[in-house]
Design a protein around this motif. Structure first.
Motif, PDB file in Angstrom:
ATOM      1  N   LYS A   1      11.079  -1.253  -4.402  1.00  0.00           N
ATOM      2  CA  LYS A   1      10.000  -2.235  -4.534  1.00  0.00           C
ATOM      3  C   LYS A   1       9.040  -1.881  -5.666  1.00  0.00           C
ATOM      4  CE  LYS A   1      11.643  -4.007  -0.726  1.00  0.00           C
ATOM      5  NZ  LYS A   1      12.899  -4.770  -0.905  1.00  0.00           N
ATOM      6  N   CYS A   2       9.228  -0.732  -6.284  1.00  0.00           N
ATOM      7  CA  CYS A   2       8.387  -0.340  -7.427  1.00  0.00           C
ATOM      8  C   CYS A   2       9.274  -0.122  -8.650  1.00  0.00           C
ATOM      9  CB  CYS A   2       7.646   0.965  -7.149  1.00  0.00           C
ATOM     10  SG  CYS A   2       6.499   0.869  -5.773  1.00  0.00           S
ATOM     11  N   ARG A   3       8.718  -0.364  -9.804  1.00  0.00           N
ATOM     12  CA  ARG A   3       9.480  -0.150 -11.037  1.00  0.00           C
ATOM     13  C   ARG A   3       9.699   1.348 -11.257  1.00  0.00           C
ATOM     14  NH1 ARG A   3       7.972   0.272 -17.062  1.00  0.00           N
ATOM     15  NH2 ARG A   3      10.055   0.089 -17.933  1.00  0.00           N
TER      16      ARG A   3
ATOM     17  N   GLY B   1       0.802  -1.223   0.000  1.00  0.00           N
ATOM     18  CA  GLY B   1       0.000   0.000   0.000  1.00  0.00           C
ATOM     19  C   GLY B   1       0.837   1.276   0.000  1.00  0.00           C
ATOM     20  N   CYS B   2       2.154   1.132  -0.168  1.00  0.00           N
ATOM     21  CA  CYS B   2       3.050   2.294  -0.020  1.00  0.00           C
ATOM     22  C   CYS B   2       2.891   3.291  -1.174  1.00  0.00           C
ATOM     23  CB  CYS B   2       4.493   1.813   0.060  1.00  0.00           C
ATOM     24  SG  CYS B   2       5.647   3.179   0.268  1.00  0.00           S
ATOM     25  N   THR B   3       2.806   4.570  -0.807  1.00  0.00           N
ATOM     26  CA  THR B   3       2.724   5.623  -1.838  1.00  0.00           C
ATOM     27  C   THR B   3       3.764   6.712  -1.565  1.00  0.00           C
ATOM     28  OG1 THR B   3       1.008   6.730  -0.538  1.00  0.00           O
ATOM     29  CG2 THR B   3       0.249   5.260  -2.269  1.00  0.00           C
ATOM     30  N   LYS B   4       4.846   6.322  -0.860  1.00  0.00           N
ATOM     31  CA  LYS B   4       5.847   7.346  -0.509  1.00  0.00           C
ATOM     32  C   LYS B   4       6.456   8.007  -1.754  1.00  0.00           C
ATOM     33  CE  LYS B   4       8.005   4.768   2.831  1.00  0.00           C
ATOM     34  NZ  LYS B   4       9.128   4.492   3.735  1.00  0.00           N
ATOM     35  N   CYS B   5       6.628   7.237  -2.822  1.00  0.00           N
ATOM     36  CA  CYS B   5       7.048   7.856  -4.095  1.00  0.00           C
ATOM     37  C   CYS B   5       5.786   7.897  -4.948  1.00  0.00           C
ATOM     38  CB  CYS B   5       8.112   7.038  -4.811  1.00  0.00           C
ATOM     39  SG  CYS B   5       9.381   6.366  -3.759  1.00  0.00           S
ATOM     40  N   SER B   6       5.093   9.033  -4.921  1.00  0.00           N
ATOM     41  CA  SER B   6       3.772   9.067  -5.570  1.00  0.00           C
ATOM     42  C   SER B   6       3.877   8.792  -7.068  1.00  0.00           C
ATOM     43  CB  SER B   6       3.091  10.404  -5.310  1.00  0.00           C
ATOM     44  OG  SER B   6       3.959  11.439  -5.672  1.00  0.00           O
TER      45      SER B   6
ATOM     46  N   THR C   1      14.369   6.470  -0.076  1.00  0.00           N
ATOM     47  CA  THR C   1      12.983   6.398   0.409  1.00  0.00           C
ATOM     48  C   THR C   1      12.557   4.955   0.651  1.00  0.00           C
ATOM     49  OG1 THR C   1      12.537   8.344  -0.948  1.00  0.00           O
ATOM     50  CG2 THR C   1      10.619   7.196  -0.077  1.00  0.00           C
ATOM     51  N   CYS C   2      12.968   4.060  -0.235  1.00  0.00           N
ATOM     52  CA  CYS C   2      12.503   2.669  -0.148  1.00  0.00           C
ATOM     53  C   CYS C   2      13.407   1.798   0.717  1.00  0.00           C
ATOM     54  CB  CYS C   2      12.401   2.081  -1.555  1.00  0.00           C
ATOM     55  SG  CYS C   2      11.233   0.714  -1.651  1.00  0.00           S
ATOM     56  N   ARG C   3      14.634   2.230   0.943  1.00  0.00           N
ATOM     57  CA  ARG C   3      15.634   1.409   1.644  1.00  0.00           C
ATOM     58  C   ARG C   3      15.154   0.832   2.978  1.00  0.00           C
ATOM     59  NH1 ARG C   3      19.751   2.198   5.317  1.00  0.00           N
ATOM     60  NH2 ARG C   3      21.670   1.048   4.889  1.00  0.00           N
TER      61      ARG C   3
HETATM   62  S1  SF4 Z   1       9.520   2.568  -4.353  1.00  0.00           S
HETATM   63 FE1  SF4 Z   1       9.337   1.890  -2.232  1.00  0.00          FE
HETATM   64  S2  SF4 Z   1       9.048   3.774  -1.036  1.00  0.00           S
HETATM   65 FE2  SF4 Z   1       8.598   4.264  -3.196  1.00  0.00          FE
HETATM   66  S3  SF4 Z   1       6.369   3.953  -3.394  1.00  0.00           S
HETATM   67 FE3  SF4 Z   1       7.380   2.020  -3.988  1.00  0.00          FE
HETATM   68  S4  SF4 Z   1       7.387   0.810  -2.111  1.00  0.00           S
HETATM   69 FE4  SF4 Z   1       7.013   2.936  -1.496  1.00  0.00          FE
END
Ligand code: SF4
Length: 254
Positions: free
Chosen positions: A137-139, A65-70, A159-161
């Motif tokens: 964790k996101c492309r 559910g992470c949206t830290k990098c919108s 941010t994701c580390r």
């Molecule tokens: S890359 Fe990581 S921190 Fe950024 S939105 Fe995806 S899961 Fe969240």
């Protein structure tokens, strides 16, 4: 949490707070294990510390559910948490999901992933025996209408580390392998050329860390000498893990 153990922990945290200008921190994993131990000692719960898969599950949900990098949250097909054995003694770390991983929800499933699987098998492991995760964790998004993947930015990696940090803290592998310079930068914050970094032991939080080329590099550069370098790095990993190495493995070329 009750009893003398809790008093001891509080006193220790208090001492750290008084003698350091940084606030004391404890991860969810450490707190969960501490709580299980204290409850067990207090006789209020049988010895059932959560296993590693159970500890990873809520992190996977937070990542989902992470949206830290919108900008990535709205372009991803899905998050790619990690795959493999939570009790693995060997953990591979790459940089970020590509187009194939984004589609399938698993790290290292494209052409580079197939080569990594080949390396793992040549080491006499099954892919299911090890754990594989990425810094991101996101492309990383790419402009509409373009093909291929892009490297993650330093900010995206920072941010994701923390998710990866938690994964490593739970899995506690005996050896980590970082694949490529971006994985090294994401994990250690160190920038360097692979020529300087690969082929020797580093450490992450006390865990031996081998740095080697990303399999995608080997797909771009098919020189036997480069493939052999990666394999020699993996031979060092096998030695560190005290795994038997056959003569055939010693002479192997990827
Ligand atoms: S890359 Fe990581 S921190 Fe950024 S939105 Fe995806 S899961 Fe969240």
């Amino acid at each position: 949490m009750t009893g003398p153990a809790l008093d001891f922990v509080i006193a220790a945290l208090e001492r750290i707070r008084q003698t350091s200008d940084r606030a004391p921190r404890a991860s969810r994993t450490v707190l969960a294990r501490l709580q299980a131990e204290v409850l067990q000692k207090a006789g209020t719960q049988p010895l059932t510390a959560p296993n590693k898969a159970e500890l990873l599950a809520p992190i996977r949900e937070r990542v989902r559910g992470c949206t830290k990098c919108s900008h990535l949250a709205c372009t991803r097909t899905q998050t790619v948490f990690g795959v493999g054995n939570p009790d693995a003694e060997l953990m591979f770390i790459g940089e970020a999901p590509g187009v194939d991983e984004d589609k399938q929800g698993q790290p290292f499933v494209g052409r580079a992933g197939q080569l990594l699987t080949k390396i793992i098998k040549a080491m006499n492991f099954a892919r299911e025996d090890v754990y594989i995760a990425n810094i991101l964790k996101c492309r990383p998004d790419t402009p509409a209408g373009t093909f291929g993947n892009r490297a993650p930015t330093p900010i995206e990696m920072q941010t994701c580390r923390p998710y990866l940090v938690e994964q490593i803290e739970i899995i506690q592998p005996k050896v980590l392998v970082a694949l490529g310079a971006a994985a090294v930068e994401g994990l250690l914050g160190t920038r360097g050329t692979m020529r300087e970094l690969r082929g020797r032991w580093h450490a992450y939080n006390g865990i031996p860390l081998m740095i080697t080329y990303h399999p995608a590099y080997l797909l771009r550069n098919q020189a036997p000498s480069e493939k052999r370098k990666v394999w020699e790095d993996m031979l060092q990993v096998l030695e560190r893990l005290e795994r038997p190495i056959t003569e055939r493995q010693r002479n192997y070329f990827l």
